[in-house]
Design a protein around this motif. Structure first.
Motif, PDB file in Angstrom:
ATOM      1  N   ALA A 189       0.819  -1.206   0.000  1.00 45.20           N
ATOM      2  CA  ALA A 189       0.000   0.000   0.000  1.00 45.20           C
ATOM      3  C   ALA A 189       0.858   1.262   0.000  1.00 45.20           C
ATOM      4  CB  ALA A 189      -0.928   0.003   1.217  1.00 45.20           C
ATOM      5  N   ASN A 190       2.145   1.120   0.304  1.00 48.36           N
ATOM      6  CA  ASN A 190       3.034   2.277   0.403  1.00 48.36           C
ATOM      7  C   ASN A 190       4.193   2.250  -0.585  1.00 48.36           C
ATOM      8  OD1 ASN A 190       2.069   3.958   2.798  1.00 48.36           O
ATOM      9  ND2 ASN A 190       1.905   1.829   3.490  1.00 48.36           N
ATOM     10  N   TYR A 191       4.190   1.304  -1.510  1.00 50.59           N
ATOM     11  CA  TYR A 191       5.259   1.248  -2.508  1.00 50.59           C
ATOM     12  C   TYR A 191       5.372   2.557  -3.284  1.00 50.59           C
ATOM     13  CZ  TYR A 191       6.194  -3.812  -2.188  1.00 50.59           C
ATOM     14  OH  TYR A 191       6.568  -5.066  -1.797  1.00 50.59           O
ATOM     15  N   ALA A 192       4.255   3.085  -3.758  1.00 44.98           N
ATOM     16  CA  ALA A 192       4.299   4.310  -4.560  1.00 44.98           C
ATOM     17  C   ALA A 192       4.919   5.454  -3.763  1.00 44.98           C
ATOM     18  CB  ALA A 192       2.906   4.682  -5.040  1.00 44.98           C
ATOM     19  N   CYS A 193       4.513   5.583  -2.523  1.00 42.24           N
ATOM     20  CA  CYS A 193       5.053   6.636  -1.670  1.00 42.24           C
ATOM     21  C   CYS A 193       6.558   6.467  -1.476  1.00 42.24           C
ATOM     22  CB  CYS A 193       4.336   6.620  -0.321  1.00 42.24           C
ATOM     23  SG  CYS A 193       5.037   7.771   0.884  1.00 42.24           S
ATOM     24  N   MET A 194       7.013   5.229  -1.382  1.00 45.54           N
ATOM     25  CA  MET A 194       8.432   4.962  -1.161  1.00 45.54           C
ATOM     26  C   MET A 194       9.232   4.937  -2.458  1.00 45.54           C
ATOM     27  SD  MET A 194       8.473   2.244   2.014  1.00 45.54           S
ATOM     28  CE  MET A 194       7.567   0.944   1.194  1.00 45.54           C
ATOM     29  N   GLY A 195       8.539   5.107  -3.596  1.00 46.57           N
ATOM     30  CA  GLY A 195       9.238   5.096  -4.879  1.00 46.57           C
ATOM     31  C   GLY A 195       9.692   3.710  -5.287  1.00 46.57           C
ATOM     32  N   ILE A 196       8.957   2.700  -4.856  1.00 48.67           N
ATOM     33  CA  ILE A 196       9.294   1.300  -5.137  1.00 48.67           C
ATOM     34  C   ILE A 196       8.290   0.743  -6.133  1.00 48.67           C
ATOM     35  CG2 ILE A 196       9.442  -1.008  -4.129  1.00 48.67           C
ATOM     36  CD1 ILE A 196      10.269   0.326  -1.504  1.00 48.67           C
ATOM     37  N   PHE A 197       8.770  -0.077  -7.034  1.00 49.00           N
ATOM     38  CA  PHE A 197       7.901  -0.739  -7.996  1.00 49.00           C
ATOM     39  C   PHE A 197       7.969  -2.247  -7.796  1.00 49.00           C
ATOM     40  CE2 PHE A 197       8.943   3.312  -9.812  1.00 49.00           C
ATOM     41  CZ  PHE A 197       7.714   3.771 -10.240  1.00 49.00           C
ATOM     42  N   CYS A 198       6.899  -2.917  -8.118  1.00 53.84           N
ATOM     43  CA  CYS A 198       6.788  -4.362  -7.897  1.00 53.84           C
ATOM     44  C   CYS A 198       7.926  -5.146  -8.550  1.00 53.84           C
ATOM     45  CB  CYS A 198       5.448  -4.869  -8.405  1.00 53.84           C
ATOM     46  SG  CYS A 198       4.050  -4.276  -7.448  1.00 53.84           S
ATOM     47  N   ASP A 199       8.351  -4.721  -9.735  1.00 54.94           N
ATOM     48  CA  ASP A 199       9.430  -5.437 -10.420  1.00 54.94           C
ATOM     49  C   ASP A 199      10.706  -5.485  -9.592  1.00 54.94           C
ATOM     50  OD1 ASP A 199       7.789  -5.940 -12.549  1.00 54.94           O
ATOM     51  OD2 ASP A 199       8.685  -4.427 -13.860  1.00 54.94           O
ATOM     52  N   ALA A 200      10.935  -4.465  -8.784  1.00 55.49           N
ATOM     53  CA  ALA A 200      12.131  -4.421  -7.941  1.00 55.49           C
ATOM     54  C   ALA A 200      12.000  -5.350  -6.739  1.00 55.49           C
ATOM     55  CB  ALA A 200      12.397  -2.998  -7.467  1.00 55.49           C
ATOM     56  N   VAL A 201      10.770  -5.651  -6.353  1.00 56.52           N
ATOM     57  CA  VAL A 201      10.527  -6.476  -5.181  1.00 56.52           C
ATOM     58  C   VAL A 201      10.475  -7.953  -5.542  1.00 56.52           C
ATOM     59  CG1 VAL A 201       8.895  -6.970  -3.311  1.00 56.52           C
ATOM     60  CG2 VAL A 201       9.323  -4.610  -4.021  1.00 56.52           C
ATOM     61  N   GLY A 202       9.799  -8.274  -6.619  1.00 53.36           N
ATOM     62  CA  GLY A 202       9.672  -9.665  -7.029  1.00 53.36           C
ATOM     63  C   GLY A 202       8.602 -10.385  -6.236  1.00 53.36           C
ATOM     64  N   GLU A 203       8.723 -11.698  -6.203  1.00 53.81           N
ATOM     65  CA  GLU A 203       7.751 -12.544  -5.511  1.00 53.81           C
ATOM     66  C   GLU A 203       8.426 -13.253  -4.350  1.00 53.81           C
ATOM     67  OE1 GLU A 203       5.043 -14.926  -8.023  1.00 53.81           O
ATOM     68  OE2 GLU A 203       6.140 -14.043  -9.690  1.00 53.81           O
ATOM     69  N   LEU A 204       7.609 -13.792  -3.443  1.00 57.15           N
ATOM     70  CA  LEU A 204       8.131 -14.500  -2.276  1.00 57.15           C
ATOM     71  C   LEU A 204       8.564 -15.903  -2.692  1.00 57.15           C
ATOM     72  CD1 LEU A 204       8.701 -14.290   0.724  1.00 57.15           C
ATOM     73  CD2 LEU A 204       6.377 -15.085   1.146  1.00 57.15           C
ATOM     74  N   TYR A 205       9.834 -16.199  -2.470  1.00 56.56           N
ATOM     75  CA  TYR A 205      10.451 -17.449  -2.914  1.00 56.56           C
ATOM     76  C   TYR A 205      10.706 -18.365  -1.727  1.00 56.56           C
ATOM     77  CZ  TYR A 205      13.600 -20.394  -5.674  1.00 56.56           C
ATOM     78  OH  TYR A 205      14.185 -21.449  -6.319  1.00 56.56           O
ATOM     79  N   ASN A 206      10.351 -19.614  -1.880  1.00 59.70           N
ATOM     80  CA  ASN A 206      10.561 -20.616  -0.838  1.00 59.70           C
ATOM     81  C   ASN A 206      11.842 -21.373  -1.154  1.00 59.70           C
ATOM     82  OD1 ASN A 206      10.550 -22.917   0.784  1.00 59.70           O
ATOM     83  ND2 ASN A 206       8.327 -23.041   0.793  1.00 59.70           N
ATOM     84  N   THR A 207      12.897 -21.109  -0.392  1.00 60.82           N
ATOM     85  CA  THR A 207      14.178 -21.767  -0.651  1.00 60.82           C
ATOM     86  C   THR A 207      14.129 -23.255  -0.340  1.00 60.82           C
ATOM     87  OG1 THR A 207      14.962 -21.119   1.539  1.00 60.82           O
ATOM     88  CG2 THR A 207      15.543 -19.675  -0.313  1.00 60.82           C
ATOM     89  N   ASP A 208      13.219 -23.682   0.537  1.00 63.56           N
ATOM     90  CA  ASP A 208      13.108 -25.107   0.860  1.00 63.56           C
ATOM     91  C   ASP A 208      12.590 -25.913  -0.329  1.00 63.56           C
ATOM     92  OD1 ASP A 208      14.010 -24.654   3.434  1.00 63.56           O
ATOM     93  OD2 ASP A 208      11.998 -24.564   4.306  1.00 63.56           O
ATOM     94  N   THR A 209      11.650 -25.350  -1.086  1.00 64.26           N
ATOM     95  CA  THR A 209      11.058 -26.077  -2.221  1.00 64.26           C
ATOM     96  C   THR A 209      11.649 -25.653  -3.551  1.00 64.26           C
ATOM     97  OG1 THR A 209       9.268 -24.468  -2.532  1.00 64.26           O
ATOM     98  CG2 THR A 209       8.858 -26.293  -0.991  1.00 64.26           C
ATOM     99  N   GLY A 210      12.362 -24.531  -3.577  1.00 60.91           N
ATOM    100  CA  GLY A 210      12.931 -24.042  -4.823  1.00 60.91           C
ATOM    101  C   GLY A 210      11.879 -23.480  -5.769  1.00 60.91           C
ATOM    102  N   SER A 211      10.806 -22.938  -5.195  1.00 60.21           N
ATOM    103  CA  SER A 211       9.746 -22.372  -6.035  1.00 60.21           C
ATOM    104  C   SER A 211       9.085 -21.195  -5.313  1.00 60.21           C
ATOM    105  CB  SER A 211       8.708 -23.438  -6.365  1.00 60.21           C
ATOM    106  OG  SER A 211       8.094 -23.916  -5.176  1.00 60.21           O
ATOM    107  N   TYR A 212       8.278 -20.463  -6.071  1.00 61.34           N
ATOM    108  CA  TYR A 212       7.546 -19.350  -5.471  1.00 61.34           C
ATOM    109  C   TYR A 212       6.370 -19.884  -4.680  1.00 61.34           C
ATOM    110  CZ  TYR A 212      10.325 -16.431  -8.507  1.00 61.34           C
ATOM    111  OH  TYR A 212      11.375 -15.805  -9.116  1.00 61.34           O
ATOM    112  N   TYR A 213       6.002 -19.164  -3.624  1.00 58.33           N
ATOM    113  CA  TYR A 213       4.843 -19.565  -2.830  1.00 58.33           C
ATOM    114  C   TYR A 213       3.588 -19.420  -3.693  1.00 58.33           C
ATOM    115  CZ  TYR A 213       7.430 -19.755   1.559  1.00 58.33           C
ATOM    116  OH  TYR A 213       8.292 -20.098   2.564  1.00 58.33           O
TER     117      TYR A 213
END
Length: 125
Positions: A55-79
């Motif tokens: 909800a605050n990415y725009a205010c912080m000057g952050i874009f989704c592409d810079a954040v990515g997705e949540l990755y599970n290192t145990d399974t080697g895949s995205y949640y």
């Protein structure tokens, strides 16, 4: 294991690093992240924390592409139940930590590249 003491400690440190910036945009969102991520938190609500940040990415000057997705290192895949965010929901991408610059901050950020070029030229010549 995402619930390990090490994972919780890392989460608390990462959250503490961004809290001042998030607080400048939304004290309420910062409180949500703090309560969920602080050392000694009894539980963490991923949806609440994710929502508070997104909800605050725009205010912080952050874009989704810079954040990515949540990755599970145990399974080697995205949640699978944690959707990637969508920049289309942000209406004011030019705000930076709650401040609307009068000039194009991208031009000013180029000084880092200029400084690197100067240092490189001085070290070779």
């Amino acid at each position: 294991n995402e619930s390990s003491e090490k994972s919780r400690a890392e989460g608390a440190v990462f959250a503490a690093a961004i809290l001042p910036r998030l607080h400048a945009c939304s004290p309420g969102a910062a409180a949500t992240v703090y309560e969920n991520m602080k050392v000694g938190a009894t539980s963490t609500s991923l949806p609440a924390v994710k929502s508070a940040f997104e909800a605050n990415y725009a205010c912080m000057g952050i874009f989704c592409d810079a954040v990515g997705e949540l990755y599970n290192t145990d399974t080697g895949s995205y949640y699978p139940n944690v959707p990637a965010c969508n920049d289309a929901i942000f209406s004011e991408p030019n705000f930076l930590a709650g401040y609307m610059p009068d000039t194009d901050v991208l031009d000013h950020s180029a000084i880092d590249g200029d400084q690197l070029a100067i240092e490189s030229a001085l070290s070779t010549g």
